[in-house]
Design a protein around this motif. Structure first.
Motif, PDB file in Angstrom:
ATOM      1  N   HIS A 171     -22.210   2.041  21.210  1.00 46.14           N
ATOM      2  CA  HIS A 171     -20.885   2.616  21.418  1.00 46.14           C
ATOM      3  C   HIS A 171     -20.206   2.715  20.053  1.00 46.14           C
ATOM      4  O   HIS A 171     -20.732   2.207  19.065  1.00 46.14           O
ATOM      5  N   CYS A 206     -14.087   5.502  22.859  1.00 47.81           N
ATOM      6  CA  CYS A 206     -15.460   5.365  22.401  1.00 47.81           C
ATOM      7  C   CYS A 206     -15.869   6.705  21.809  1.00 47.81           C
ATOM      8  O   CYS A 206     -15.642   7.739  22.418  1.00 47.81           O
ATOM      9  N   GLU A 208     -19.070   7.441  20.454  1.00 47.00           N
ATOM     10  CA  GLU A 208     -20.521   7.643  20.339  1.00 47.00           C
ATOM     11  C   GLU A 208     -21.014   7.922  21.747  1.00 47.00           C
ATOM     12  O   GLU A 208     -20.753   7.109  22.659  1.00 47.00           O
ATOM     13  N   PHE A 209     -21.704   9.031  21.960  1.00 51.37           N
ATOM     14  CA  PHE A 209     -22.126   9.352  23.323  1.00 51.37           C
ATOM     15  C   PHE A 209     -22.978   8.216  23.884  1.00 51.37           C
ATOM     16  O   PHE A 209     -23.984   7.841  23.297  1.00 51.37           O
ATOM     17  N   CYS A 210     -22.553   7.664  25.031  1.00 50.06           N
ATOM     18  CA  CYS A 210     -23.185   6.444  25.523  1.00 50.06           C
ATOM     19  C   CYS A 210     -23.507   6.549  27.005  1.00 50.06           C
ATOM     20  O   CYS A 210     -23.640   5.547  27.688  1.00 50.06           O
ATOM     21  N   HIS A 214     -19.095   8.436  29.127  1.00 47.30           N
ATOM     22  CA  HIS A 214     -18.649   8.209  27.740  1.00 47.30           C
ATOM     23  C   HIS A 214     -17.193   8.639  27.534  1.00 47.30           C
ATOM     24  O   HIS A 214     -16.392   7.934  26.930  1.00 47.30           O
ATOM     25  N   MET A 217     -14.451   6.164  28.504  1.00 42.69           N
ATOM     26  CA  MET A 217     -14.498   4.830  27.907  1.00 42.69           C
ATOM     27  C   MET A 217     -13.362   4.764  26.892  1.00 42.69           C
ATOM     28  O   MET A 217     -13.545   4.929  25.701  1.00 42.69           O
TER      29      MET A 217
HETATM   30 CU1  CUA Z   1     -19.263   4.062  24.859  1.00 44.15          CU
HETATM   31 CU2  CUA Z   1     -19.290   6.392  24.400  1.00 44.15          CU
END
Ligand code: CUA
Length: 340
Positions: A171, A206, A208-210, A214, A217
């Protein structure tokens, strides 16, 4: 016609400036790191605007100077216009991008994040997981530790040392008005110092693609004057203070303990000690739920309990539509709201 042009120009300006406002606008920092980033952002934007104006001005000059046809001019010589290419196409871009490159490393170098020391303890440990952030406030002894999801309080006017970890995938912790992005990398805790010079609620996301949720988040850093922060933290460290004299909330407390809730959630001072989902000890006092996705009120709480999978597909929270009667749901919501 003139009016139409003016309308078009003002609409274009509105569209362009729309990126300069909003909760995630990084161009107005309120901490030292964010101010460095913002300053650099304005510098780059300024240079790019100047370059755009210069190129358009040159184009206009060339178009207006056009005389005659191609046939009436001498053909171009091999070296005609070479100075334009050398200066405008090589020297100027190299000088500008070179300067920006050096400045960027200077700013990165100034950002006070550092590697983990074996013996020192951060003030707050933030753990990212699909798809919410958990802030773990470390006390002098483990009984003073508290977990606060999604809303991270810090005192103003001093740097707060924060450790960043992840429970699952990568993340990225980003509060544009306070700090640049810091990745949460499995097995490699990172440290940052977060500092806010003015009290306020600063939106975070967040970055960062998670996974599926995502975009949902989100979180907020709430900067408070030191006294208010100390009072807030002391209150967080106290157990749940639910008003169980209220019959509906008292019934809700029984519903909570009898349903699946305690398997995943903690309410300190009760048997519920689950650690998969957010700590709910003071859930009633928070502004947002569901990883910052929803406002916290009776209707969103009820909707989240019965239809979490419809609202945030893939989240670990199940939809408890079948498990609760309408009366039980109402009581459960009253109980959660009473957890101040
Ligand atoms: Cu955690 Cu995007």
């Amino acid at each position: 016609m003139k009016l139409a042009w003016r309308h078009a120009a003002s609409m274009l300006a509105a569209v362009m400036l729309a990126g300069c406002t909003g909760p995630l606008n990084f161009m107005h920092g309120v901490g030292p790191d964010a101010r460095d980033t913002a300053w650099f952002g304005w510098l780059v934007s300024g240079i790019f605007c100047l370059a755009a104006v210069a190129v358009w001005a040159l184009l206009i000059v060339i178009v207006r100077r056009r005389r005659g046809s191609f046939a009436s001019h001498e053909p171009l010589g091999r070296h005609d216009g070479r100075a334009w290419i050398v200066v405008g196409g090589v020297l100027l871009p190299v000088a500008v991008f070179g300067t920006l490159y050096v400045l960027m490393f200077d700013i990165l170098n100034d950002a006070p994040h550092h590697a983990l020391q074996a013996d020192d303890q951060p003030e707050i440990r933030i753990v990212g997981q699909q798809w919410w952030f958990d802030a773990h406030y470390l006390g002098e002894s483990p009984v003073m530790d508290v977990h606060v999801p999604t809303e991270i309080h810090i005192p103003t006017g001093r740097p707060v040392e924060i450790e960043l970890q992840t429970r699952d995938v990568i993340h990225s912790f980003w509060v544009p008005k306070l700090h640049g992005k810091i990745d949460l990398v499995p097995g490699m805790p990172n440290r940052v110092f977060l500092r806010a010079d003015e009290p306020g609620r600063y939106a975070g996301q967040c970055s960062e693609f998670c996974g599926l949720q995502h975009a949902h988040m989100r979180f907020a850093v709430i900067a408070q004057p030191p006294d208010d922060y100390a009072a807030w933290l002391a209150h967080q460290r106290s157990g749940a203070e639910s008003n169980l004299t209220d019959a509906t909330a008292a019934h809700g407390s029984e519903v909570f303990q009898a349903a699946a809730c305690p398997l995943c959630h903690t309410v300190r001072g009760t048997p519920a000690r689950g650690s998969i989902g957010p700590d709910l000890t003071h859930v009633g006092s928070r502004q947002r739920i569901a990883g910052g996705m929803l406002d916290n009120n009776a209707s969103t709480l009820a909707a989240w309990i019965v239809n979490a999978q419809g609202l945030k597909p893939g989240a670990q929270m199940p939809s408890l539509r079948e498990a609760l009667t309408p009366q039980e749901l109402q009581a459960l919501v009253a109980y959660l709201q009473s957890l101040q």
